[in-house]
Design a protein around this motif. Sequence first.
Motif: not given
Length: 463
Positions: A164, A179, A182, A192, A194, A200-202, A205, A210, A212
């Motif tokens: 992240r 992108e 993960l 994720l 960024a 950040v767009d979660l 996941i 969220s 992590l």
Amino acid sequence: MRVTAAVACLVMAIPGWADQPWSEATPELGQMQRPEGVLSKDALEELTHVGEALFVAKFTTLDGAGRPEATQAILPTKPRRSLAMSARLSGPDAHSCAACHNDPVIGGAGDFVTNVFVSEGFTAPDFTSTDPQFSNERGTNHLFGAGLVELLAREMTADLHALRANGLKAARDAGESIEIALQSKGVDFGVLLAHPDGQVDLSGIDGLDSDLVIRPFSQKGVMTSLRQFTVNALNHHHGMQSSERFGSRWTGTGDFDEDQVPREITEGDVSALVAWQATLPVPKQIVPVVWETAAEAGAVYFDTFGCTDCHRATLPLRSLKFSDPGPLDAAGTLNVSQVPQPAIYDIALLDWAKSLPRNDQGDVLVPLFGDLKRHKMTDQEVDGLGNELMSQRFVDRNIFQTSELWGIGSTAPYGHRNDFTTLHEVIMEHGGDARYARDRFAEADDQARSELVAFLKTLVIEP
């Protein structure tokens, strides 16, 4: 006199116990100091000796057992009415840790009779019903290999946090969204997105929270550490409050449950319990001679049916040094930022750890048969595991963490509430993310299914 004498009476009554966990040097409950620094093998064994004594001890009211003016909730909470040991549903519900964790040996799992009932868990008040609208029923998991499980979770969390951070830096430097895949130790946790402004767009996941953080304990994967699990369980199951959560720092009093017993469990007591759990040996594969051919074939089916997509035979672990307290716990459970120096338990010093296999990078291959990831376990056709009405820690009702299968041959019955008597039954109730593997098992002939079960029954906790 407090629990030291109770432990002595209990242990002396067990015939043939050569290495008794109690001795004249065992500190009285409430007097144990938290260890610091790197412990030698002798010091670690002495600490785990105390931890085992506390694990088998039957706590009494002289020790502070019971919580007349506190509830089972994770955060210190006052009840609407006084609770006694008879309040089985919301606890207290046991006099010792070993009362439930005892199958096939101390530290093991529990039969259906040891099932517990849990509410949402933060500040939920006491409850008095088995109605699934008010509580979830849960079986008792075994603790063998738990230290390695927590170490894996810490390393995976560090990997995901690094991904992240690096992704956010790359997005900022590039001035465009990036992108981030993960992945850690071969396990995919989604993506994720960024953005260059640090957002950040979660939404991509998969299988974890969220933040992590991998939380490897409990059927839902919501307990961060052995220390958190221990502090929670001491209060919920025994009515024994730890100073680090129920003491004056957080509650303004040394006797939160008002039973006239202050300092029921010290930071040192919790440390000893954690050390004993963290150093329990890993389960093994023991193959009876008459099962050799069947188990060998079953291991192949376990792979080809797709079971290993979630129940990964091994995960690599870089370090066997267990820090207590650890780095990830939140308020109410001691963490490394709150102490001058943590204790370091080097599991590599223990005899059982020396036989663990390693890969060509020198990583220990932990044979857990799991992935430390949450999965959806039901669908419209197969929903036997979707029998809860309450979410836990915001985890959907039909989502559970992959059960580590090491030791499964020793820990029947099965399922998150111990209501399946055979491995065949619980496999057939795998829906959702596990539906493909379940269907391959269902479509196989009787011999193939029997051989796969024979393989699973070789994964045992050594007597």
